[in-house]
Design a protein around this motif. Structure first.
Motif, PDB file in Angstrom:
ATOM      1  N   GLU A 292      -5.820 -12.081 -11.964  1.00 35.27           N
ATOM      2  CA  GLU A 292      -5.495 -13.048 -10.512  1.00 35.27           C
ATOM      3  C   GLU A 292      -5.409 -11.989  -9.380  1.00 35.27           C
ATOM      4  O   GLU A 292      -5.736 -12.132  -8.287  1.00 35.27           O
ATOM      5  CB  GLU A 292      -4.377 -13.810 -10.800  1.00 35.27           C
ATOM      6  CG  GLU A 292      -4.534 -15.223 -11.439  1.00 35.27           C
ATOM      7  CD  GLU A 292      -5.819 -16.056 -10.918  1.00 35.27           C
ATOM      8  OE1 GLU A 292      -5.838 -15.994  -9.650  1.00 35.27           O
ATOM      9  OE2 GLU A 292      -6.513 -16.442 -11.766  1.00 35.27           O
ATOM     10  N   ILE A 293      -4.613 -10.861  -9.858  1.00 36.34           N
ATOM     11  CA  ILE A 293      -4.237  -9.641  -8.892  1.00 36.34           C
ATOM     12  C   ILE A 293      -4.639  -8.308  -9.557  1.00 36.34           C
ATOM     13  O   ILE A 293      -4.131  -8.241 -10.940  1.00 36.34           O
ATOM     14  CB  ILE A 293      -2.762  -9.789  -8.520  1.00 36.34           C
ATOM     15  CG1 ILE A 293      -2.408 -10.922  -7.855  1.00 36.34           C
ATOM     16  CG2 ILE A 293      -2.572  -8.486  -7.384  1.00 36.34           C
ATOM     17  CD1 ILE A 293      -1.017 -11.052  -7.295  1.00 36.34           C
ATOM     18  N   SER A 294      -5.492  -7.423  -9.181  1.00 35.16           N
ATOM     19  CA  SER A 294      -5.734  -6.403  -9.680  1.00 35.16           C
ATOM     20  C   SER A 294      -6.109  -5.340  -8.690  1.00 35.16           C
ATOM     21  O   SER A 294      -6.008  -5.412  -7.370  1.00 35.16           O
ATOM     22  CB  SER A 294      -7.032  -6.773 -10.578  1.00 35.16           C
ATOM     23  OG  SER A 294      -8.130  -7.040  -9.515  1.00 35.16           O
ATOM     24  N   GLN A 295      -6.412  -4.112  -9.427  1.00 34.43           N
ATOM     25  CA  GLN A 295      -7.088  -3.036  -8.406  1.00 34.43           C
ATOM     26  C   GLN A 295      -7.898  -1.997  -9.488  1.00 34.43           C
ATOM     27  O   GLN A 295      -7.771  -1.995 -10.449  1.00 34.43           O
ATOM     28  CB  GLN A 295      -5.885  -1.982  -7.949  1.00 34.43           C
ATOM     29  CG  GLN A 295      -5.102  -1.323  -9.065  1.00 34.43           C
ATOM     30  CD  GLN A 295      -4.400  -0.151  -8.385  1.00 34.43           C
ATOM     31  OE1 GLN A 295      -3.294  -0.312  -7.757  1.00 34.43           O
ATOM     32  NE2 GLN A 295      -5.053   0.913  -8.452  1.00 34.43           N
ATOM     33  N   PRO A 296      -8.691  -1.120  -8.854  1.00 39.40           N
ATOM     34  CA  PRO A 296      -9.455  -0.325  -9.734  1.00 39.40           C
ATOM     35  C   PRO A 296      -8.552   0.672 -10.136  1.00 39.40           C
ATOM     36  O   PRO A 296      -7.467   0.974  -9.418  1.00 39.40           O
ATOM     37  CB  PRO A 296     -10.572   0.256  -8.693  1.00 39.40           C
ATOM     38  CG  PRO A 296     -10.523  -0.749  -7.560  1.00 39.40           C
ATOM     39  CD  PRO A 296      -9.126  -1.151  -7.567  1.00 39.40           C
ATOM     40  N   GLY A 297      -8.783   1.299 -11.240  1.00 39.98           N
ATOM     41  CA  GLY A 297      -8.027   2.491 -11.948  1.00 39.98           C
ATOM     42  C   GLY A 297      -7.899   3.776 -10.918  1.00 39.98           C
ATOM     43  O   GLY A 297      -9.184   3.920 -10.308  1.00 39.98           O
ATOM     44  N   LEU A 298      -6.973   4.460 -11.090  1.00 47.21           N
ATOM     45  CA  LEU A 298      -7.197   5.770  -9.858  1.00 47.21           C
ATOM     46  C   LEU A 298      -7.368   7.008 -10.928  1.00 47.21           C
ATOM     47  O   LEU A 298      -6.833   7.112 -11.902  1.00 47.21           O
ATOM     48  CB  LEU A 298      -5.755   5.881  -9.164  1.00 47.21           C
ATOM     49  CG  LEU A 298      -5.526   4.684  -8.204  1.00 47.21           C
ATOM     50  CD1 LEU A 298      -3.970   5.070  -7.560  1.00 47.21           C
ATOM     51  CD2 LEU A 298      -6.576   4.547  -7.052  1.00 47.21           C
TER      52      LEU A 298
ATOM     53  N   PRO B 201      -5.758  -3.345  -3.191  1.00 44.14           N
ATOM     54  CA  PRO B 201      -5.556  -4.649  -4.296  1.00 44.14           C
ATOM     55  C   PRO B 201      -6.732  -5.635  -4.124  1.00 44.14           C
ATOM     56  O   PRO B 201      -7.321  -5.556  -2.979  1.00 44.14           O
ATOM     57  CB  PRO B 201      -4.362  -5.336  -3.567  1.00 44.14           C
ATOM     58  CG  PRO B 201      -4.145  -4.750  -2.146  1.00 44.14           C
ATOM     59  CD  PRO B 201      -4.727  -3.383  -2.279  1.00 44.14           C
ATOM     60  N   VAL B 202      -6.769  -6.302  -5.041  1.00 45.47           N
ATOM     61  CA  VAL B 202      -7.764  -7.432  -4.991  1.00 45.47           C
ATOM     62  C   VAL B 202      -7.369  -8.411  -5.518  1.00 45.47           C
ATOM     63  O   VAL B 202      -6.362  -9.012  -6.393  1.00 45.47           O
ATOM     64  CB  VAL B 202      -8.925  -6.977  -6.006  1.00 45.47           C
ATOM     65  CG1 VAL B 202      -9.852  -8.161  -5.836  1.00 45.47           C
ATOM     66  CG2 VAL B 202      -9.700  -5.742  -5.670  1.00 45.47           C
ATOM     67  N   PHE B 203      -7.507  -9.938  -4.581  1.00 43.11           N
ATOM     68  CA  PHE B 203      -6.679 -10.873  -5.006  1.00 43.11           C
ATOM     69  C   PHE B 203      -7.654 -12.142  -5.220  1.00 43.11           C
ATOM     70  O   PHE B 203      -8.578 -12.248  -4.483  1.00 43.11           O
ATOM     71  CB  PHE B 203      -5.853 -11.471  -3.790  1.00 43.11           C
ATOM     72  CG  PHE B 203      -4.692 -10.371  -3.440  1.00 43.11           C
ATOM     73  CD1 PHE B 203      -3.385 -10.419  -4.148  1.00 43.11           C
ATOM     74  CD2 PHE B 203      -5.026  -9.438  -2.314  1.00 43.11           C
ATOM     75  CE1 PHE B 203      -2.392  -9.361  -3.720  1.00 43.11           C
ATOM     76  CE2 PHE B 203      -3.899  -8.602  -2.098  1.00 43.11           C
ATOM     77  CZ  PHE B 203      -2.868  -8.618  -2.648  1.00 43.11           C
ATOM     78  N   SER B 204      -7.275 -13.143  -6.206  1.00 42.94           N
ATOM     79  CA  SER B 204      -8.227 -14.315  -6.202  1.00 42.94           C
ATOM     80  C   SER B 204      -7.598 -15.158  -5.219  1.00 42.94           C
ATOM     81  O   SER B 204      -6.423 -14.844  -4.353  1.00 42.94           O
ATOM     82  CB  SER B 204      -7.704 -15.009  -7.789  1.00 42.94           C
ATOM     83  OG  SER B 204      -6.410 -15.485  -7.617  1.00 42.94           O
TER      84      SER B 204
END
Length: 392
Positions: free
Chosen positions: A232-238, A285-288
């Motif tokens: 539901e909440i994510s991000q690409p790896g760094l 961040p990326v949110f649904s």
């Protein structure tokens, strides 16, 4: 002997004449009264109604005997008016007086034409939204990033330096949404221009910085992995070679996604809590849609840098340690380019970016305090002592 017959007849005739004269006088007097006081005056004086009210019964227009007074027409009008009033408590606040069928509680960023049929305006409706908070110095970096997003994404640029037309050299910029307010951060923009009812058409909302390298990133593949793993909440790896702060957000090369990590000793009071789990950074961040609806309400109007927000994101999903994660298979590079930090004010011999950094740290402390106080007040109001409970 005298006879009385004729005398008696004369007396009766005289009495009859007097009676007729009295009646005639009465009629004439009545006519004079009637002329002097017309019927409308009697009505104003309520003489007619008073007389009628003294009788136990009255006849209606159909000559039917009734013992009830005629209904007051003003009452019927009032009742009809009340019945025609609209009040729908389930409507959005402020729209209770509207019929539900006309309420448009949500909107979007889809541009509309100035001509033609409204039903034919939109040939496509992007399912995702990506926002960048940008300055003109980073336009080529943003150009490379935007090209990683397909036509299924609405592009929204927030301009903190006031420069917008300079982006027209890129064809995609002519279709993008541009919002310009000088010297503002992405969380200031997000609070004011990304209301959940505005971005409701989008399944996922990307809220990204401008200094991200995206050579190893593909947005379509990223969305597939997020859906696959239920994030539901994510991000690409760094890229771990570029001085990342947190173990949680470092890319791992042996998996698609990870949701937990091991940090330095003493950094994690609980393996299910940040920064060991339920944690992503605020740079990308990326949110649904559903998660963003909660996060938007948590953003403070006066705390514009967002420091500390990443430690509180977990409050918006459950279970957070499973639904917040890092996508390793699609990774980015945090370039750390000087940008918005230089928009600060040089003061007391300090460089502009130092004043910005000081504000960031103050905001982190203020936000953490506000969250703690708000939770304490809530539990107190319901008679619960959180120190006696264990929760992840």
């Amino acid at each position: 002997m005298r006879s009385f017959g004729r005398g008696s007849n004369s007396l009766k005739s005289t009495e009859t004449m007097r009676l007729m004269l009295s009646v005639s006088c009465g009629i004439i007097f009545g006519l004079i009264i009637g002329i002097s006081f017309p019927f409308s005056s009697l009505t104003k004086l309520n003489i007619t109604s008073n007389i009628v009210s003294n009788f136990p019964i009255a006849r209606d227009r159909n000559n039917v005997v009734s013992d009830q007074k005629p209904a007051d027409p003003s009452i019927k009008i009032q009742n009809a008016t009340d019945q025609l009033k609209i009040w729908v408590p389930s409507n959005p606040r402020g729209a209770e007086r509207l019929p539900p069928g006309i309420v448009a509680s949500e909107s979007d960023y889809y541009p509309r034409r100035l001509w033609g049929k409204p039903s034919e305006d939109l040939q496509s409706k992007p399912k995702y939204l990506v926002t960048f908070t940008v300055g003109i110095k980073q336009k080529h970096n943003i150009d490379a990033a935007v090209k990683k997003f397909s036509d299924d994404f609405t592009i929204l640029l927030f301009h903190y330096d006031g420069k917008t037309t300079e982006w027209d050299e890129f064809e995609w910029s002519k279709k993008a949404i541009h919002v310009s307010v000088r010297k503002q951060t992405k969380w200031w923009y997000a609070k004011r221009f990304l209301h959940p009812d505005i971005v409701a058409p989008y399944d996922y909302i990307f809220i990204w910085d401008e200094d991200l390298g995206v050579e190893h990133f593909d947005a379509k593949e990223y969305i597939k992995l997020v859906k696959k793993h239920g994030l539901e909440i994510s991000q690409p790896g760094l890229d771990p070679r570029r001085g990342t702060t947190w173990q949680m957000t470092k890319r791992r090369g042996d998996r698609e996604v990870h949701t937990t990590t091991e940090e330095k000793p003493g950094w994690c009071a609980d393996p299910h809590l940040p920064p060991c789990a339920a944690f992503v950074e605020i740079m990308a961040p990326v949110f649904s849609r559903d998660a963003w609806r909660c996060v938007w309400y948590m953003i403070q109007n006066d705390l514009v840098h967002g420091w500390g927000l990443d430690f509180a994101l977990r409050k918006c999903v459950d279970p957070a340690h499973k639904k917040i994660g890092v996508v390793d298979a699609q990774w980015i590079v945090h370039q750390g380019l000087p940008s918005l930090g230089n928009e600060g004010e040089a003061k007391d011999g300090k460089a502009p970016w130092k004043g910005v950094r000081d504000r960031c740290r103050k905001e982190w402390t203020m936000f953490q305090t506000r969250v703690a106080n708000a939770e304490k007040a809530y539990f107190k109001s319901i008679g619960v002592d959180p120190s006696n409970l264990t929760s992840h």
